[in-house]
Design a protein around this motif. Structure first.
Motif, PDB file in Angstrom:
ATOM      1  N   LYS C 190     -95.429 -41.689 -48.145  1.00  0.00           N
ATOM      2  CA  LYS C 190     -95.329 -42.823 -47.230  1.00  0.00           C
ATOM      3  C   LYS C 190     -94.662 -43.994 -47.981  1.00  0.00           C
ATOM      4  CE  LYS C 190     -99.847 -41.729 -45.376  1.00  0.00           C
ATOM      5  NZ  LYS C 190    -101.110 -42.341 -44.963  1.00  0.00           N
ATOM      6  N   LEU C 191     -94.427 -45.068 -47.269  1.00  0.00           N
ATOM      7  CA  LEU C 191     -93.744 -46.210 -47.899  1.00  0.00           C
ATOM      8  C   LEU C 191     -94.736 -47.150 -48.585  1.00  0.00           C
ATOM      9  CD1 LEU C 191     -91.208 -47.149 -45.062  1.00  0.00           C
ATOM     10  CD2 LEU C 191     -90.946 -45.480 -46.917  1.00  0.00           C
ATOM     11  N   HIS C 192     -94.341 -47.671 -49.726  1.00  0.00           N
ATOM     12  CA  HIS C 192     -95.032 -48.820 -50.312  1.00  0.00           C
ATOM     13  C   HIS C 192     -94.500 -50.069 -49.642  1.00  0.00           C
ATOM     14  CE1 HIS C 192     -97.144 -46.705 -53.441  1.00  0.00           C
ATOM     15  NE2 HIS C 192     -96.035 -46.047 -53.741  1.00  0.00           N
ATOM     16  N   LYS C 193     -95.213 -51.166 -49.831  1.00  0.00           N
ATOM     17  CA  LYS C 193     -94.755 -52.372 -49.115  1.00  0.00           C
ATOM     18  C   LYS C 193     -93.331 -52.789 -49.517  1.00  0.00           C
ATOM     19  CE  LYS C 193     -97.488 -55.537 -51.960  1.00  0.00           C
ATOM     20  NZ  LYS C 193     -98.957 -55.449 -52.050  1.00  0.00           N
ATOM     21  N   GLU C 194     -92.963 -52.586 -50.796  1.00  0.00           N
ATOM     22  CA  GLU C 194     -91.591 -52.924 -51.189  1.00  0.00           C
ATOM     23  C   GLU C 194     -90.579 -52.073 -50.417  1.00  0.00           C
ATOM     24  OE1 GLU C 194     -94.624 -52.280 -53.232  1.00  0.00           O
ATOM     25  OE2 GLU C 194     -93.228 -50.953 -54.320  1.00  0.00           O
ATOM     26  N   ASP C 195     -90.956 -50.773 -50.261  1.00  0.00           N
ATOM     27  CA  ASP C 195     -90.062 -49.873 -49.541  1.00  0.00           C
ATOM     28  C   ASP C 195     -89.947 -50.310 -48.081  1.00  0.00           C
ATOM     29  OD1 ASP C 195     -90.077 -48.453 -51.933  1.00  0.00           O
ATOM     30  OD2 ASP C 195     -91.723 -47.175 -51.274  1.00  0.00           O
ATOM     31  N   ALA C 196     -91.142 -50.637 -47.511  1.00  0.00           N
ATOM     32  CA  ALA C 196     -91.145 -51.062 -46.109  1.00  0.00           C
ATOM     33  C   ALA C 196     -90.269 -52.300 -45.930  1.00  0.00           C
ATOM     34  CB  ALA C 196     -92.578 -51.356 -45.666  1.00  0.00           C
ATOM     35  N   LYS C 197     -90.366 -53.197 -46.913  1.00  0.00           N
ATOM     36  CA  LYS C 197     -89.571 -54.434 -46.815  1.00  0.00           C
ATOM     37  C   LYS C 197     -88.069 -54.134 -46.797  1.00  0.00           C
ATOM     38  CE  LYS C 197     -89.079 -58.995 -48.864  1.00  0.00           C
ATOM     39  NZ  LYS C 197     -89.406 -59.833 -50.036  1.00  0.00           N
ATOM     40  N   PHE C 206     -87.303 -59.469 -38.121  1.00  0.00           N
ATOM     41  CA  PHE C 206     -88.317 -60.486 -38.413  1.00  0.00           C
ATOM     42  C   PHE C 206     -87.631 -61.708 -39.000  1.00  0.00           C
ATOM     43  CE2 PHE C 206     -91.062 -56.759 -38.368  1.00  0.00           C
ATOM     44  CZ  PHE C 206     -92.145 -57.240 -37.668  1.00  0.00           C
ATOM     45  N   THR C 207     -88.232 -62.874 -38.836  1.00  0.00           N
ATOM     46  CA  THR C 207     -87.709 -64.050 -39.536  1.00  0.00           C
ATOM     47  C   THR C 207     -87.969 -63.865 -41.027  1.00  0.00           C
ATOM     48  OG1 THR C 207     -89.820 -65.206 -39.491  1.00  0.00           O
ATOM     49  CG2 THR C 207     -88.372 -65.521 -37.593  1.00  0.00           C
ATOM     50  N   ASP C 208     -87.181 -64.549 -41.822  1.00  0.00           N
ATOM     51  CA  ASP C 208     -87.376 -64.466 -43.272  1.00  0.00           C
ATOM     52  C   ASP C 208     -88.794 -64.847 -43.644  1.00  0.00           C
ATOM     53  OD1 ASP C 208     -84.823 -63.755 -43.388  1.00  0.00           O
ATOM     54  OD2 ASP C 208     -84.093 -65.516 -44.495  1.00  0.00           O
ATOM     55  N   TYR C 209     -89.338 -65.748 -42.845  1.00  0.00           N
ATOM     56  CA  TYR C 209     -90.673 -66.243 -43.139  1.00  0.00           C
ATOM     57  C   TYR C 209     -91.740 -65.166 -42.907  1.00  0.00           C
ATOM     58  CZ  TYR C 209     -94.693 -69.360 -43.105  1.00  0.00           C
ATOM     59  OH  TYR C 209     -95.895 -69.959 -43.387  1.00  0.00           O
ATOM     60  N   ASP C 210     -91.545 -64.353 -41.862  1.00  0.00           N
ATOM     61  CA  ASP C 210     -92.549 -63.349 -41.486  1.00  0.00           C
ATOM     62  C   ASP C 210     -92.416 -62.031 -42.232  1.00  0.00           C
ATOM     63  OD1 ASP C 210     -93.617 -65.074 -39.651  1.00  0.00           O
ATOM     64  OD2 ASP C 210     -92.608 -64.178 -37.908  1.00  0.00           O
ATOM     65  N   ALA C 215     -94.225 -56.624 -43.913  1.00  0.00           N
ATOM     66  CA  ALA C 215     -94.108 -55.523 -44.881  1.00  0.00           C
ATOM     67  C   ALA C 215     -95.465 -55.205 -45.493  1.00  0.00           C
ATOM     68  CB  ALA C 215     -93.103 -55.882 -45.970  1.00  0.00           C
ATOM     69  N   GLU C 216     -96.185 -56.240 -45.812  1.00  0.00           N
ATOM     70  CA  GLU C 216     -97.533 -56.062 -46.375  1.00  0.00           C
ATOM     71  C   GLU C 216     -98.393 -55.224 -45.430  1.00  0.00           C
ATOM     72  OE1 GLU C 216    -100.487 -57.242 -49.330  1.00  0.00           O
ATOM     73  OE2 GLU C 216     -98.563 -58.307 -49.127  1.00  0.00           O
ATOM     74  N   ALA C 217     -98.330 -55.565 -44.150  1.00  0.00           N
ATOM     75  CA  ALA C 217     -99.134 -54.842 -43.161  1.00  0.00           C
ATOM     76  C   ALA C 217     -98.673 -53.397 -42.998  1.00  0.00           C
ATOM     77  CB  ALA C 217     -99.060 -55.555 -41.816  1.00  0.00           C
ATOM     78  N   LEU C 218     -97.430 -53.143 -43.397  1.00  0.00           N
ATOM     79  CA  LEU C 218     -96.893 -51.791 -43.242  1.00  0.00           C
ATOM     80  C   LEU C 218     -97.030 -50.959 -44.507  1.00  0.00           C
ATOM     81  CD1 LEU C 218     -93.691 -52.654 -41.188  1.00  0.00           C
ATOM     82  CD2 LEU C 218     -95.676 -51.386 -40.387  1.00  0.00           C
ATOM     83  N   PHE C 257     -96.877 -58.447 -33.064  1.00  0.00           N
ATOM     84  CA  PHE C 257     -96.701 -57.292 -33.954  1.00  0.00           C
ATOM     85  C   PHE C 257     -98.047 -56.805 -34.506  1.00  0.00           C
ATOM     86  CE2 PHE C 257     -95.933 -55.685 -38.328  1.00  0.00           C
ATOM     87  CZ  PHE C 257     -95.172 -54.571 -38.014  1.00  0.00           C
ATOM     88  N   PHE C 258     -98.886 -57.740 -34.909  1.00  0.00           N
ATOM     89  CA  PHE C 258    -100.200 -57.361 -35.454  1.00  0.00           C
ATOM     90  C   PHE C 258    -101.089 -56.757 -34.372  1.00  0.00           C
ATOM     91  CE2 PHE C 258     -99.776 -60.533 -39.169  1.00  0.00           C
ATOM     92  CZ  PHE C 258     -99.240 -59.539 -39.972  1.00  0.00           C
ATOM     93  N   ASP C 259    -100.991 -57.286 -33.151  1.00  0.00           N
ATOM     94  CA  ASP C 259    -101.727 -56.711 -32.016  1.00  0.00           C
ATOM     95  C   ASP C 259    -101.394 -55.240 -31.832  1.00  0.00           C
ATOM     96  OD1 ASP C 259    -102.893 -59.079 -31.375  1.00  0.00           O
ATOM     97  OD2 ASP C 259    -102.316 -59.017 -29.245  1.00  0.00           O
ATOM     98  N   ILE C 260    -100.103 -54.999 -31.757  1.00  0.00           N
ATOM     99  CA  ILE C 260     -99.617 -53.621 -31.567  1.00  0.00           C
ATOM    100  C   ILE C 260    -100.112 -52.734 -32.702  1.00  0.00           C
ATOM    101  CG2 ILE C 260     -97.527 -52.195 -31.573  1.00  0.00           C
ATOM    102  CD1 ILE C 260     -97.847 -53.669 -28.972  1.00  0.00           C
ATOM    103  N   LEU C 261     -99.967 -53.240 -33.906  1.00  0.00           N
ATOM    104  CA  LEU C 261    -100.400 -52.495 -35.090  1.00  0.00           C
ATOM    105  C   LEU C 261    -101.876 -52.140 -34.972  1.00  0.00           C
ATOM    106  CD1 LEU C 261     -98.994 -51.747 -37.812  1.00  0.00           C
ATOM    107  CD2 LEU C 261    -100.101 -53.727 -38.816  1.00  0.00           C
ATOM    108  N   GLY C 262    -102.655 -53.089 -34.503  1.00  0.00           N
ATOM    109  CA  GLY C 262    -104.098 -52.846 -34.347  1.00  0.00           C
ATOM    110  C   GLY C 262    -104.381 -51.751 -33.340  1.00  0.00           C
ATOM    111  N   ASP C 263    -103.686 -51.769 -32.210  1.00  0.00           N
ATOM    112  CA  ASP C 263    -103.834 -50.696 -31.218  1.00  0.00           C
ATOM    113  C   ASP C 263    -103.588 -49.334 -31.825  1.00  0.00           C
ATOM    114  OD1 ASP C 263    -104.373 -52.406 -29.174  1.00  0.00           O
ATOM    115  OD2 ASP C 263    -102.751 -51.707 -27.865  1.00  0.00           O
ATOM    116  N   VAL C 264    -102.544 -49.249 -32.600  1.00  0.00           N
ATOM    117  CA  VAL C 264    -102.130 -47.948 -33.101  1.00  0.00           C
ATOM    118  C   VAL C 264    -103.010 -47.479 -34.250  1.00  0.00           C
ATOM    119  CG1 VAL C 264    -100.252 -46.745 -34.289  1.00  0.00           C
ATOM    120  CG2 VAL C 264     -99.771 -48.226 -32.338  1.00  0.00           C
TER     121      VAL C 264
END
Ligand SMILES: Nc1ncnc2c1ncn2[C@@H]1O[C@H](COP(=O)(O)OP(=O)(O)OP(=O)(O)O)[C@@H](O)[C@H]1O
Ligand SMILES: Nc1ncnc2c1ncn2[C@@H]1O[C@H](COP(=O)(O)OP(=O)(O)OP(=O)(O)O)[C@@H](O)[C@H]1O
Ligand SMILES: Nc1ncnc2c1ncn2[C@@H]1O[C@H](COP(=O)(O)OP(=O)(O)OP(=O)(O)O)[C@@H](O)[C@H]1O
Ligand SMILES: Nc1ncnc2c1ncn2[C@@H]1O[C@H](COP(=O)(O)OP(=O)(O)OP(=O)(O)O)[C@@H](O)[C@H]1O
Ligand SMILES: Nc1ncnc2c1ncn2[C@@H]1O[C@H](COP(=O)(O)OP(=O)(O)OP(=O)(O)O)[C@@H](O)[C@H]1O
Ligand SMILES: Nc1ncnc2c1ncn2[C@@H]1O[C@H](COP(=O)(O)OP(=O)(O)OP(=O)(O)O)[C@@H](O)[C@H]1O
Ligand SMILES: [Mg+2]
Ligand SMILES: [Mg+2]
Ligand SMILES: [Mg+2]
Ligand SMILES: [Mg+2]
Ligand SMILES: [Mg+2]
Ligand SMILES: [Mg+2]
Lengths: 269, 269, 269, 269, 269, 269
Positions: C190-197, C206-210, C215-218, C257-264
């Motif tokens: 699976k991906l590490h957060k750096e990979d996800a980023k 995503f905005t640069d800010y988000d 990525a962290e959440a992924l 995005f976090f809502d959706i992530l939570g559902d899944v």
């Protein structure tokens, strides 16, 4: 009351009640409150199915030990309804058929019922329909699946159906999930001694003096077995006394009755 | 809102909604936040499937206890989409078919869907499609394999498909790996007492005085069972009062309601 | 480098790369060192099979969690080789076939490969080819035996063959002894957060800010699921915003995005 | 000695040694005492079967880990005997056949052998002939029974037969009782580092300086795997160096060799 | 005595003793008291079956470890009886037949026997007839049931039958209930060192000096294995000495004998 | 008394008693109170079935260890009834038939019985009809289901039927639920030493001096085995003395008797 109700209702034209009558060879006698209660509730469901719109399908399971009177009860409800289509599905007429033939026959009865506006189907001894055997576990999953679908599938618009199941293997049916497929389940019990006494009184084969001891000994006995025991004892210890007893000339000898009871109940202990 | 949304969308030409309508015999009423939320999310997926390029296949599983409203919910999403092809796959139409015939029918529905630009397929009661039975474990591995492949296989270029599954045996599906084959899973719950009260209010069969006690007693009840209980109770203890109650002339007697509830819930305890 | 290499090699005449292209619907992006390393090693095996005399058969297994990119990787190696015969064997084209038909199809692909001087065969989702199901244990021993023999049987003199297998049930394959039948096994993670980023950056939704929070959440997410989540979130909480986002006019709302992530991810917890 | 003996004996007219030669693609080199000892004992049995009267049937099992050289050894014994009938029975030529066809083919080879005065039958990978799989336990009891009878059934008067079996699943064969059906069993081991060094020297692909480290790393490696590893390493880290190395112009880079070894041995740790 | 008795009785006309003779390839030599005792008891049963009225069917099971001499013993009793019908039922002549064909062949032999006034049927290696395998447990219940019925079914009036079974899996037969179906069971043991010495003396292949050590080493060895070991050792360590040894010109080298013994007995320890 | 009763009743015209007579090859002798009691009770059931109206079907199971006299007892009841239809169902006449053929034959016998006003059916060795084997558990569920239905299904109006079952595997039948399907169950025991003495006296093959020791040694022996042991011993230790003993000229040698007993009882200890 319960027995009275039985005679008030004339079976509707079209329902063959012959098969149903054979299911209660010893008639229907008053044998206690519980049996009466179940009969009444089942008759309420009969009423509901007649008028319901939201529930065109009602299903009810009678479970209890072997010989407790489940089949006779179901047959009586079928007879006492005024429904044009009342049919019993039993393993007796399907001996040796392949799983799929049995299945097809069961489905056929439901398809036929869907053509009648009001119908009752009795699934008698469901464990036998499923070819259940205590060890294994082996059973017909084909028929099990069919029943689970049929117990949920709505009849066509405007048709209403009541299904009554009977079983003496409620644990097995529960493990299959078939119990939950029924809307209601009633437990048909063995007789308490007071209940047994009622039946014995009705049969009138013991002296007034013996009847309490006999009833006491029959505590926790299924009604079907009670009938068999009485008939065996009526034979007498040397045979041939049955006629005299049933005609009322003689009474059953209590000691012989206990002997017979001992043979049947505890022989291998 | 949820119920409103339902009426805004006219079913697209070509989708037979007859079968779908039969899946919600008691209509769709507001029965709490959770049901509403799931409906909304499912409708979002409907939107996504319309515009998606990278995911031409979206799959979603509704799981929850028997009678919690899964099938009615799925049917409603199907009806409320404006998709030309909406089809329900159910064991009811495949009783007694061989494993391979069932399998072929399932595959056929998918092949048909691949011909429509936008499609919804409802896999209703997946455990029944798989001929699941609690003991065994026996089930159709043929169909299980087929589903796992179909839930992953992309439709042809330019075609988009949404699959909605329902099940009350989520543990079983998980053990097969079928849950993981769905993109999202939603849990359809039983009713809380507040939810039950909403439904009872809508039905208007209890006096204002009784409605709280009734709702309290129905806490943690599936909505489908609630409807059945109310109808049984509306019959009255001697039968025949249903019409009066549904026409609003009478209300359900609370004691009789509790009696019926007792029969259904705790009879064998 | 890895992605560059991909574009340098023109697929040889005769190999139908259409099926292979469909295996990487979201393209191939840089998603971390491990994926790159495996690709390079697999390409070395491609080279070896071209020149080898002592080992006319090389076999390699890509195993890893669902959606980690195994099939896309195998397809890419197949496309990037300059082999005249590259073929994918997948359960998708064999739904509902009998065990022996499936078996015959698999053997057929190998027999065909034996006619080409250089061939690659991809055995995709081996557990699905074997009709594996987590409980049972049931699976096709016929196909299992066939694979074990085919993975060891030498092609005719002068012909060279590379076999790439993929699976997300490596434990099962190990228990069958199929893992040991492969010369080499690579774990696709699976991906590490750096990979996800890296992947998110490439998608630019995503905005640069988000992007860091996203990525962290992924972290520890399979790449395939990442693509699906992003697409669901791009839909917006009321639907319809996907086009704006993919065209770059809008960015994904992080909360949605976090809502959706939570559902899944945690719905049934 | 062992290897010398190999070349002294010219294969008798009638025995097709082509199939047998393909079983030792990398030739036969000296790889330690144990392999030599087994070869010699097996050749003694060949002598015995020629002259025996009391034992017209001799059976011998070569068991050991995958790739330890069992098939190559059996083939060599078959080639080095001067028997007119030498035949290998292998799952490779029976892929996808039904159990009973496989069985018939096996019986056929024995019936044919009974017509020749001196015969050798090699039962290669007996577990594969039995369709063994580690979990289950599933296997062909039909073939298992056939083998147990064939390993005991005497050839007709005047005919003598030697049977050599190979297996890497000796525990399984023991549990079936097939091991006991063989007169003698020899264990064909993996290589010790001294043995590995002998083979590496013969291959001449490492510098004198590296050969000890390489051999050390190959301790407890089956000979078949050793050949594969060396070939992979000979490819070089960027491919294309194989020719230079086998022609002697270059040597294998030890670090790259260790990289490759790591991929193969411990990837999933 | 035992061996003498063997030669006094001429086989009756009609009994094909050819098959029976092949069952004792190494002849019958004196190998201890136990073997002698069993032979004598079996011959008493032969006498009883001739004269019995109340027991027209006698059944006897010879059980013991592989190679202990069961089949040779049963064949000898069959030859030494003067019965017109003596038949051996063995898996060797039924390889690859279907369960039902095997069953039919077995029944056929019994039907044939029922036509002769005096018959002996040898059921050789019953576990093999039942397709027994140590793991599973799998076996032919069809044949198992047939044997249990045949071992109890009386021949027609005036016909007498003796059945001799052999098995080296007495535990398995016991678990099936087949042991109890036999009237008597005799255990045929391995050899004690004194018994082994008797056999070695008869063979005369060791020097007087070595014979005790050799016999000691053969303690607890089945007689069949003893014959095989001696023949292997007679080959000599370089082959070719068998003729000299059997003609009496040379004796077996004790060290080589121990080497061979080690290979056979403890190789995998 | 019991034996006397046997001779008073002439078998009714139409019942083939030939098969039944073969079931008691050694006749019926007085062998203790328990056997007598069971016979009398069984004859009472015979009487009951003749006159009953409420129970047109009576069923009775004789269970006990192998050889305890169950079949002979059932046959005697059948012979001693004056019923026009008496039939024994036994595995002996159905060897090798398919499950469904056996099933059909069993059903046929019941259908035939339903045509006669009074019938007895003997289900001999029910475990054998069910193809029971101790390990597995394997058995014919088809026949098991058929028996359970037949043991409950009422004959047509005006027809009466008695079913006698025998089994030496009562535990197995209990686990199937077949025991409970019988109205009454009687345990047929092995002999006590007094019982054995009665039988020995009747046979008159021991001296008055030896008879007590012999009877003592036969304590807890089934009557069938007693007959076999006596016949084996009558043979004498060198054969040929049977005639003299049965004609009364000689008596059995007690030591030889004990020898034989030892062989049969404790050989494998
Ligand atoms: N009130 C009653 N209810 C039920 N049965 C009664 C009643 N009164 C008399 N009977 C008699 O008792 C017997 C009940 O037997 P029945 O076959 O119905 O039992 P069952 O529970 O179905 O038995 P089984 O478990 O064997 O199927 C019948 O002969 C019936 O005529
Ligand atoms: N908001 C609602 N959501 C779902 N069902 C509703 C709702 N309001 C009313 N209903 C009614 O509740 C019933 C739900 O039954 P449904 O068959 O959908 O349950 P289910 O979970 O599929 O049951 P099962 O587990 O038996 O398949 C239907 O009759 C439907 O008309
Ligand atoms: N570098 C990459 N390697 C692999 N896949 C990539 C890469 N970059 C993008 N992708 C995309 O990621 C997705 C990987 O999905 P893929 O089907 O290959 O996963 P999988 O491991 O085979 O899944 P499953 O376990 O379901 O078979 C594809 O859509 C592919 O286009
Ligand atoms: N002395 C030797 N003995 C055996 N094999 C040798 C020897 N020298 C070189 N080899 C080579 O080693 C390889 C041994 O492979 P082989 O297929 O015989 O192993 P195996 O034990 O049968 O493997 P598997 O368990 O996969 O069937 C062959 O390529 C053979 O040419
Ligand atoms: N007294 C004897 N009794 C039995 N066998 C003897 C005797 N003397 C010599 N032999 C020889 O010993 C061998 C016994 O082998 P046999 O096949 O009878 O053993 P078995 O117990 O049937 O073996 P298996 O368990 O493999 O069936 C035969 O070759 C036979 O000729
Ligand atoms: N009073 C008796 N009762 C029963 N059998 C008797 C009696 N007297 C003598 N016998 C004889 O004892 C033998 C009993 O054998 P039978 O076959 O009936 O036993 P079984 O219990 O059916 O045995 P199995 O368990 O093997 O079926 C018969 O040969 C019979 O002639
Ligand atoms: Mg009943
Ligand atoms: Mg539903
Ligand atoms: Mg994949
Ligand atoms: Mg090999
Ligand atoms: Mg033998
Ligand atoms: Mg018997």
């Amino acid at each position: 009351d319960f027995l009275h109700a039985l005679h008030e209702i004339v079976p509707a034209f079209g329902a063959s009640t012959d098969d149903l009558e054979r299911c209660r060879l010893n008639g229907i006698v008053d044998c206690g409150e519980r049996h009466k209660h179940i009969y009444q509730r089942a008759m309420l469901l009969v009423e509901q199915v007649k008028v319901s719109k939201g529930s065109p399908l009602l299903t009810c399971l009678l479970e209890g030990p072997a010989g407790s009177g489940k089949t006779a009860m179901a047959a009586t409800v079928g007879i006492d309804s005024d429904f044009p289509y009342v049919k019993i599905i039993s393993a007796e007429t399907m001996i040796g058929l392949s799983e799929s033939s049995k299945n097809a026959q069961i489905v056929k009865v439901f398809e036929d019922a869907y053509k009648s506006q009001l119908s009752i189907i009795i699934l008698d001894d469901i464990e036998r329909l499923l070819e259940y055997v205590a060890i294994g576990p082996r059973f017909s999953n084909l028929i099990s699946q069919t029943l689970m679908v049929l117990l949920k599938r709505l009849p066509p618009k405007g048709k209403n159906l009541m299904v009554i199941g009977t079983t003496s293997e409620v644990g097995f049916l529960e493990s299959l999930g078939i119990c939950d497929a029924f809307s209601v389940t009633y437990h048909v019990p063995k007789l308490h001694k007071e209940d047994a006494k009622k039946v014995l009184k009705h049969l009138d084969v013991f002296t007034d003096y013996d009847i309490d001891s006999a009833a006491e000994a029959l505590d926790d006995m299924p009604i079907k077995k009670l009938y068999m025991l009485v008939e065996m004892a009526a034979q007498g210890s040397t045979g041939g006394s049955a006629e005299a007893i049933y005609s009322g000339k003689e009474k059953i000898n209590l000691n012989h009755f206990f002997d017979i009871l001992g043979d049947v109940v505890s022989l291998r202990v």
